[in-house]
Scaffold this motif. Sequence first.
Motif, PDB file in Angstrom:
ATOM      1  N   UNK A  65       5.524  14.024 -39.091  1.00  0.00           N
ATOM      2  CA  UNK A  65       6.857  13.530 -40.256  1.00  0.00           C
ATOM      3  C   UNK A  65       6.264  14.524 -41.752  1.00  0.00           C
ATOM      4  N   UNK A  66       7.533  14.489 -42.513  1.00  0.00           N
ATOM      5  CA  UNK A  66       6.868  15.590 -44.171  1.00  0.00           C
ATOM      6  C   UNK A  66       7.316  16.917 -43.733  1.00  0.00           C
ATOM      7  N   UNK A  67       7.600  17.476 -44.687  1.00  0.00           N
ATOM      8  CA  UNK A  67       6.951  19.276 -44.321  1.00  0.00           C
ATOM      9  C   UNK A  67       6.176  20.031 -44.769  1.00  0.00           C
ATOM     10  N   UNK A  68       5.753  20.887 -44.722  1.00  0.00           N
ATOM     11  CA  UNK A  68       4.994  21.741 -45.073  1.00  0.00           C
ATOM     12  C   UNK A  68       4.948  23.360 -45.321  1.00  0.00           C
ATOM     13  N   UNK A  69       4.217  23.700 -45.969  1.00  0.00           N
ATOM     14  CA  UNK A  69       4.868  25.520 -46.890  1.00  0.00           C
ATOM     15  C   UNK A  69       5.252  26.185 -45.047  1.00  0.00           C
ATOM     16  N   UNK A  70       4.705  26.245 -44.337  1.00  0.00           N
ATOM     17  CA  UNK A  70       5.017  26.364 -43.175  1.00  0.00           C
ATOM     18  C   UNK A  70       6.417  26.389 -42.233  1.00  0.00           C
ATOM     19  N   UNK A  71       7.166  25.388 -42.236  1.00  0.00           N
ATOM     20  CA  UNK A  71       8.018  24.605 -42.004  1.00  0.00           C
ATOM     21  C   UNK A  71       9.055  25.391 -43.037  1.00  0.00           C
ATOM     22  N   UNK A  91      -7.269  16.013 -45.504  1.00  0.00           N
ATOM     23  CA  UNK A  91      -8.068  17.123 -44.735  1.00  0.00           C
ATOM     24  C   UNK A  91      -7.281  17.767 -43.621  1.00  0.00           C
ATOM     25  N   UNK A  92      -5.851  17.376 -44.046  1.00  0.00           N
ATOM     26  CA  UNK A  92      -4.811  18.184 -43.111  1.00  0.00           C
ATOM     27  C   UNK A  92      -4.591  19.209 -43.195  1.00  0.00           C
ATOM     28  N   UNK A  93      -3.904  19.207 -44.651  1.00  0.00           N
ATOM     29  CA  UNK A  93      -3.275  19.522 -45.111  1.00  0.00           C
ATOM     30  C   UNK A  93      -2.414  18.726 -46.426  1.00  0.00           C
ATOM     31  N   UNK A  94      -1.081  19.975 -46.967  1.00  0.00           N
ATOM     32  CA  UNK A  94      -0.316  19.352 -47.856  1.00  0.00           C
ATOM     33  C   UNK A  94       1.102  18.999 -46.593  1.00  0.00           C
ATOM     34  N   UNK A  95       1.447  18.157 -47.187  1.00  0.00           N
ATOM     35  CA  UNK A  95       3.104  17.709 -46.254  1.00  0.00           C
ATOM     36  C   UNK A  95       3.515  17.152 -47.694  1.00  0.00           C
TER      37      UNK A  95
END
Length: 129
Positions: free
Chosen positions: A71-77, A108-112
């Motif tokens: 779930x959630x979205x990342x910059x790359x999404x 730790x996996x990034x920003x969502x």
Amino acid sequence: PEDLLKALNLMKEMNLGMSKRSFASGVVVIQDDAFDDENMATKLAELATSSIKPPHATNNEFVALDGERVGGITVMDVSRSIKMSALLANEHLLSAEQMGLLCRDTTIEGIRFFPNLFNSGDYSVYSKC
């Protein structure tokens, strides 16, 4: 490059339909004068909402845009979905967060980024989790 930067400052005065925009981070872009930050923020909030409970999900699974179940979205999404650079996608996500439409989860996996349910008070998307 210096001549171009000087010309950017004159674009709005000359009514060319484009103007220079500087983000808080220092990123500078040329932007169409018809561009609306609120429309972009709304589009990103809808994208974030669809990542939580898309039509094909079963048992209230959290499914990211790339098929992972998080779930959630990342910059790359956003970069892939809206077809823009990752740098600009990041700026728009931060802007939508600033407007209160998104909130972020930094791990730790990034920003969502997720829809900001704190403002709306509508927690129904999570009611069966």
